[in-house]
Scaffold this active site. Structure first.
Site, PDB file in Angstrom:
ATOM      1  N   TYR A 187     -21.275  22.077 -27.026  1.00 15.81           N
ATOM      2  CA  TYR A 187     -20.378  22.117 -25.861  1.00 15.81           C
ATOM      3  C   TYR A 187     -20.257  20.720 -25.243  1.00 15.81           C
ATOM      4  O   TYR A 187     -19.158  20.218 -24.988  1.00 15.81           O
ATOM      5  CB  TYR A 187     -20.908  23.120 -24.825  1.00 15.81           C
ATOM      6  CG  TYR A 187     -20.285  22.948 -23.458  1.00 15.81           C
ATOM      7  CD1 TYR A 187     -18.954  23.276 -23.227  1.00 15.81           C
ATOM      8  CD2 TYR A 187     -21.027  22.419 -22.390  1.00 15.81           C
ATOM      9  CE1 TYR A 187     -18.385  23.101 -21.974  1.00 15.81           C
ATOM     10  CE2 TYR A 187     -20.463  22.241 -21.130  1.00 15.81           C
ATOM     11  CZ  TYR A 187     -19.144  22.580 -20.930  1.00 15.81           C
ATOM     12  OH  TYR A 187     -18.565  22.391 -19.696  1.00 15.81           O
ATOM     13  N   SER A 194     -17.858  17.043 -17.481  1.00 19.10           N
ATOM     14  CA  SER A 194     -19.081  17.683 -16.995  1.00 19.10           C
ATOM     15  C   SER A 194     -20.224  16.675 -16.970  1.00 19.10           C
ATOM     16  O   SER A 194     -20.257  15.740 -17.786  1.00 19.10           O
ATOM     17  CB  SER A 194     -19.436  18.824 -17.953  1.00 19.10           C
ATOM     18  OG  SER A 194     -20.757  19.249 -17.755  1.00 19.10           O
ATOM     19  N   LYS A 211     -17.004  17.773 -24.677  1.00 12.19           N
ATOM     20  CA  LYS A 211     -16.610  17.039 -23.458  1.00 12.19           C
ATOM     21  C   LYS A 211     -16.616  15.528 -23.722  1.00 12.19           C
ATOM     22  O   LYS A 211     -15.711  14.802 -23.306  1.00 12.19           O
ATOM     23  CB  LYS A 211     -17.557  17.369 -22.306  1.00 12.19           C
ATOM     24  CG  LYS A 211     -17.439  18.794 -21.795  1.00 12.19           C
ATOM     25  CD  LYS A 211     -16.080  19.049 -21.165  1.00 12.19           C
ATOM     26  CE  LYS A 211     -15.868  20.493 -20.783  1.00 12.19           C
ATOM     27  NZ  LYS A 211     -14.497  20.850 -20.469  1.00 12.19           N
TER      28      LYS A 211
HETATM   29  P1  NAD Z   1     -13.674  29.579 -16.950  1.00 12.94           P
HETATM   30  O1  NAD Z   1     -14.064  30.151 -18.261  1.00 12.94           O
HETATM   31  O2  NAD Z   1     -13.722  30.458 -15.752  1.00 12.94           O
HETATM   32  O3  NAD Z   1     -12.218  28.930 -17.049  1.00 12.94           O
HETATM   33  C1  NAD Z   1     -11.673  28.448 -18.240  1.00 12.94           C
HETATM   34  C2  NAD Z   1     -10.317  29.111 -18.424  1.00 12.94           C
HETATM   35  O4  NAD Z   1      -9.705  28.586 -19.609  1.00 12.94           O
HETATM   36  C3  NAD Z   1     -10.410  30.625 -18.600  1.00 12.94           C
HETATM   37  O5  NAD Z   1      -9.480  31.229 -17.723  1.00 12.94           O
HETATM   38  C4  NAD Z   1     -10.017  30.857 -20.053  1.00 12.94           C
HETATM   39  O6  NAD Z   1      -9.356  32.099 -20.231  1.00 12.94           O
HETATM   40  C5  NAD Z   1      -9.115  29.661 -20.314  1.00 12.94           C
HETATM   41  N1  NAD Z   1      -9.029  29.236 -21.716  1.00 12.94           N
HETATM   42  C6  NAD Z   1     -10.051  28.963 -22.565  1.00 12.94           C
HETATM   43  N2  NAD Z   1      -9.569  28.564 -23.763  1.00 12.94           N
HETATM   44  C7  NAD Z   1      -8.208  28.574 -23.664  1.00 12.94           C
HETATM   45  C8  NAD Z   1      -7.159  28.270 -24.558  1.00 12.94           C
HETATM   46  N3  NAD Z   1      -7.385  27.916 -25.821  1.00 12.94           N
HETATM   47  N4  NAD Z   1      -5.876  28.376 -24.118  1.00 12.94           N
HETATM   48  C9  NAD Z   1      -5.615  28.761 -22.840  1.00 12.94           C
HETATM   49  N5  NAD Z   1      -6.574  29.082 -21.952  1.00 12.94           N
HETATM   50  C10 NAD Z   1      -7.857  28.983 -22.360  1.00 12.94           C
HETATM   51  O7  NAD Z   1     -14.595  28.281 -16.731  1.00 12.94           O
HETATM   52  P2  NAD Z   1     -14.796  27.350 -15.472  1.00 12.94           P
HETATM   53  O8  NAD Z   1     -16.219  27.465 -15.079  1.00 12.94           O
HETATM   54  O9  NAD Z   1     -13.756  27.594 -14.446  1.00 12.94           O
HETATM   55  O10 NAD Z   1     -14.610  25.933 -16.138  1.00 12.94           O
HETATM   56  C11 NAD Z   1     -13.364  25.257 -16.174  1.00 12.94           C
HETATM   57  C12 NAD Z   1     -13.534  23.947 -16.907  1.00 12.94           C
HETATM   58  O11 NAD Z   1     -14.532  23.170 -16.262  1.00 12.94           O
HETATM   59  C13 NAD Z   1     -13.991  24.103 -18.346  1.00 12.94           C
HETATM   60  O12 NAD Z   1     -13.351  23.124 -19.138  1.00 12.94           O
HETATM   61  C14 NAD Z   1     -15.479  23.826 -18.273  1.00 12.94           C
HETATM   62  O13 NAD Z   1     -15.997  23.332 -19.484  1.00 12.94           O
HETATM   63  C15 NAD Z   1     -15.524  22.759 -17.187  1.00 12.94           C
HETATM   64  N6  NAD Z   1     -16.825  22.703 -16.505  1.00 12.94           N
HETATM   65  C16 NAD Z   1     -17.352  23.836 -15.959  1.00 12.94           C
HETATM   66  C17 NAD Z   1     -18.591  23.782 -15.329  1.00 12.94           C
HETATM   67  C18 NAD Z   1     -19.211  25.019 -14.732  1.00 12.94           C
HETATM   68  O14 NAD Z   1     -20.382  25.000 -14.406  1.00 12.94           O
HETATM   69  N7  NAD Z   1     -18.495  26.103 -14.525  1.00 12.94           N
HETATM   70  C19 NAD Z   1     -19.295  22.561 -15.252  1.00 12.94           C
HETATM   71  C20 NAD Z   1     -18.716  21.421 -15.809  1.00 12.94           C
HETATM   72  C21 NAD Z   1     -17.466  21.500 -16.436  1.00 12.94           C
HETATM   73  C1  UD1 Z   2     -25.750  24.640 -17.583  1.00 11.86           C
HETATM   74  C2  UD1 Z   2     -25.463  24.032 -18.936  1.00 11.86           C
HETATM   75  C3  UD1 Z   2     -24.563  22.808 -18.747  1.00 11.86           C
HETATM   76  C4  UD1 Z   2     -23.297  23.218 -17.998  1.00 11.86           C
HETATM   77  C5  UD1 Z   2     -23.715  23.841 -16.666  1.00 11.86           C
HETATM   78  C6  UD1 Z   2     -22.575  24.306 -15.863  1.00 11.86           C
HETATM   79  C7  UD1 Z   2     -27.413  24.571 -20.301  1.00 11.86           C
HETATM   80  C8  UD1 Z   2     -28.633  24.030 -20.985  1.00 11.86           C
HETATM   81  N1  UD1 Z   2     -26.704  23.685 -19.578  1.00 11.86           N
HETATM   82  O1  UD1 Z   2     -26.381  23.661 -16.781  1.00 11.86           O
HETATM   83  O2  UD1 Z   2     -24.214  22.258 -19.992  1.00 11.86           O
HETATM   84  O3  UD1 Z   2     -22.481  22.096 -17.769  1.00 11.86           O
HETATM   85  O4  UD1 Z   2     -24.570  24.977 -16.934  1.00 11.86           O
HETATM   86  O5  UD1 Z   2     -22.033  25.484 -16.367  1.00 11.86           O
HETATM   87  O6  UD1 Z   2     -27.071  25.741 -20.419  1.00 11.86           O
HETATM   88  N2  UD1 Z   2     -32.332  28.727 -14.387  1.00 11.86           N
HETATM   89  C9  UD1 Z   2     -33.311  29.675 -14.164  1.00 11.86           C
HETATM   90  N3  UD1 Z   2     -33.005  30.985 -14.416  1.00 11.86           N
HETATM   91  C10 UD1 Z   2     -31.775  31.384 -14.866  1.00 11.86           C
HETATM   92  C11 UD1 Z   2     -30.792  30.404 -15.095  1.00 11.86           C
HETATM   93  C12 UD1 Z   2     -31.113  29.079 -14.847  1.00 11.86           C
HETATM   94  O7  UD1 Z   2     -34.420  29.359 -13.753  1.00 11.86           O
HETATM   95  O8  UD1 Z   2     -31.575  32.599 -15.085  1.00 11.86           O
HETATM   96  C13 UD1 Z   2     -32.627  27.305 -14.049  1.00 11.86           C
HETATM   97  C14 UD1 Z   2     -32.419  26.316 -15.167  1.00 11.86           C
HETATM   98  O9  UD1 Z   2     -33.611  26.100 -15.893  1.00 11.86           O
HETATM   99  C15 UD1 Z   2     -31.974  25.064 -14.383  1.00 11.86           C
HETATM  100  C16 UD1 Z   2     -31.250  25.631 -13.164  1.00 11.86           C
HETATM  101  O10 UD1 Z   2     -31.708  26.968 -13.036  1.00 11.86           O
HETATM  102  O11 UD1 Z   2     -33.112  24.359 -13.914  1.00 11.86           O
HETATM  103  C17 UD1 Z   2     -29.742  25.632 -13.308  1.00 11.86           C
HETATM  104  O12 UD1 Z   2     -29.384  26.300 -14.519  1.00 11.86           O
HETATM  105  P1  UD1 Z   2     -27.847  26.638 -14.862  1.00 11.86           P
HETATM  106  O13 UD1 Z   2     -27.222  27.278 -13.696  1.00 11.86           O
HETATM  107  O14 UD1 Z   2     -27.842  27.388 -16.150  1.00 11.86           O
HETATM  108  O15 UD1 Z   2     -27.194  25.201 -15.026  1.00 11.86           O
HETATM  109  P2  UD1 Z   2     -27.634  23.974 -15.956  1.00 11.86           P
HETATM  110  O16 UD1 Z   2     -28.714  24.361 -16.874  1.00 11.86           O
HETATM  111  O17 UD1 Z   2     -27.866  22.809 -15.067  1.00 11.86           O
END
Ligand code: NAD
Ligand code: UD1
Length: 337
Positions: free
Chosen positions: A148, A124, A152
């Site tokens: 969190y 991430s 990572k």
């Molecule tokens: P998500 O929660 O939708 O997907 C994660 C999946 O992993 C879920 O289906 C959950 O049931 C499964 N899981 C969690 N712990 C587990 C375990 N111990 N054993 C088996 N399954 C397990 O989240 P996502 O948004 O799709 O994210 C996927 C990956 O990408 C995560 O590692 C997350 O940290 C990373 N990531 C997400 C974002 C984002 O904004 N969504 C940003 C950067 C990185």
């Molecule tokens: C958040 C996480 C980051 C994670 C990423 C993807 C935090 C501090 N960071 O990032 O670790 O990798 O999500 O899942 O939680 N905002 C609003 N109103 C809202 C929600 C968000 O104004 O209700 C603003 C925030 O201040 C930011 C932007 O929208 O400026 C994006 O926020 P968000 O979608 O939560 O993502 P990040 O904060 O970038």
């Protein structure tokens, strides 16, 4: 080629499963369904017209993993399984250390035993902490600003150490910026539990009339309109980035690290305006205090991913919002609709 996808029922992984199937890969999903529904996997199968081998299992369960690896004989692993709620990770850090870090160690041990040494890992942009300038390149200093993020960073470090100890491993560390949107069919998308923490899922609930108004977390940042700027990336572009990473590892083994973002930053207000176009109505919002832990601006320099694996994001912010709204409208209660 067969790919085992941990967390394969989740938001980003379900879109990746579909792209993998469409590209001709076989897909095995291992998920404990702690933050997802089996329905996501079923819908991917329907969209692709192909089957997925699904196992409801925890990556902390070594015996279960061993059995799955023995039976399926996967060639590579895409490792998405993990917990991702920043606030919860501050309140219950041990839950995050156990699930994300111990879970990854267990997975790597089993991969090592079974001699499956090709891995694509969901990292991430959080590993850059609060970036000192933009755009962010892969060689920026890395540090964690919450538990969190620390998981990572530790997993990235573990994978670099593992590769240094045995360079028959092939590893891609993919640093996602802010994934949003949904598959354009509206059949799969993000289905957060309870009130969403992230901006776009929250806007989607306001557009659907489930939540009253958007809260804009601060309009006094040092940005053109005062609201936070992020690099939002369409989840399908992100999914395709995983296929490109796998191809890269197949051709040119080693350890590689890529930013997956668009290279363009949008402010909170710009995202709201784009979503209003997508849903065809004005969306109510209030400006509140800044959210603790937030910073003004982050967006990627994604040119390394383009140069080295020919990947770039092609879907813009309007498309991201349109696809998000289609998913929300077709599935007002997510997969439980
Ligand atoms: P998500 O929660 O939708 O997907 C994660 C999946 O992993 C879920 O289906 C959950 O049931 C499964 N899981 C969690 N712990 C587990 C375990 N111990 N054993 C088996 N399954 C397990 O989240 P996502 O948004 O799709 O994210 C996927 C990956 O990408 C995560 O590692 C997350 O940290 C990373 N990531 C997400 C974002 C984002 O904004 N969504 C940003 C950067 C990185
Ligand atoms: C958040 C996480 C980051 C994670 C990423 C993807 C935090 C501090 N960071 O990032 O670790 O990798 O999500 O899942 O939680 N905002 C609003 N109103 C809202 C929600 C968000 O104004 O209700 C603003 C925030 O201040 C930011 C932007 O929208 O400026 C994006 O926020 P968000 O979608 O939560 O993502 P990040 O904060 O970038």
């Amino acid at each position: 080629m067969k790919v085992l996808v941990t967390g394969g029922a989740g938001y980003i992984a379900s879109h990746t499963d579909l792209e993998l199937l469409n590209a001709g890969y076989e897909v095995v999903v291992v998920d404990n369904l702690s933050n997802s529904c089996i329905e996501a996997v079923r819908r991917v199968e329907k969209l692709a017209g192909k089957k997925i081998s699904f196992y409801e299992a925890d990556i902390l369960d070594k015996e279960a993993l061993r059995e799955i690896f023995k039976k399926e004989k996967a060639d590579a692993v895409m490792h998405f399984a993990g917990l991702k709620a920043v606030g919860e990770s501050c309140a219950i850090p041990l839950k995050y250390f156990k699930n994300n870090i111990s879970g990854t160690v267990t997975l790597l041990e089993v991969m090592s035993e079974m001699n499956v040494k090709m891995l694509v890992f969901s990292s991430s942009a959080t590993v850059y902490g609060n970036p000192s300038k933009v755009p962010v390149t892969e060689d920026f200093p890395l540090y964690a600003i919450n538990p969190y993020g620390r998981t990572k960073l530790i997993i990235e470090d573990m994978l670099r150490d593992l590769y240094a100890s045995d360079n028959s491993w092939n590893v891609a560390l993919l640093r996602y910026f802010n994934p949003i949107g949904a598959h354009e069919s509206g059949e799969i998308g993000e289905d957060p539990n309870g009130i969403p923490n992230n901006l776009v899922p929250y806007i989607a609930k306001v557009a659907a009339g489930v939540l009253k108004e958007i809260r804009v977390f601060g309009n006094d940042y040092d940005t053109p309109d005062g609201t936070g700027i992020r690099d939002y990336i369409h989840v399908v572009d992100l999914a395709i980035g995983h296929i490109k990473a796998l191809e890269k590892l197949n051709e040119n083994p080693g350890i590689v690290t890529y930013n997956l973002g668009t290279g363009i930053g949008y402010s909170v207000m710009e995202v709201i305006r784009s979503y209003e176009k997508a849903c065809g109505k004005e969306l109510p919002y209030v400006v509140t205090d800044r959210r603790p832990g937030d910073y003004a601006i982050s967006y990627a320099d994604p040119s390394k991913a383009y140069k080295e694996m020919g990947w770039k994001a092609v879907r813009g912010i309007d498309k991201m919002c349109e696809d998000s709204y289609r998913w929300q409208s077709k599935n007002p209660n997510g997969y439980k609709s």
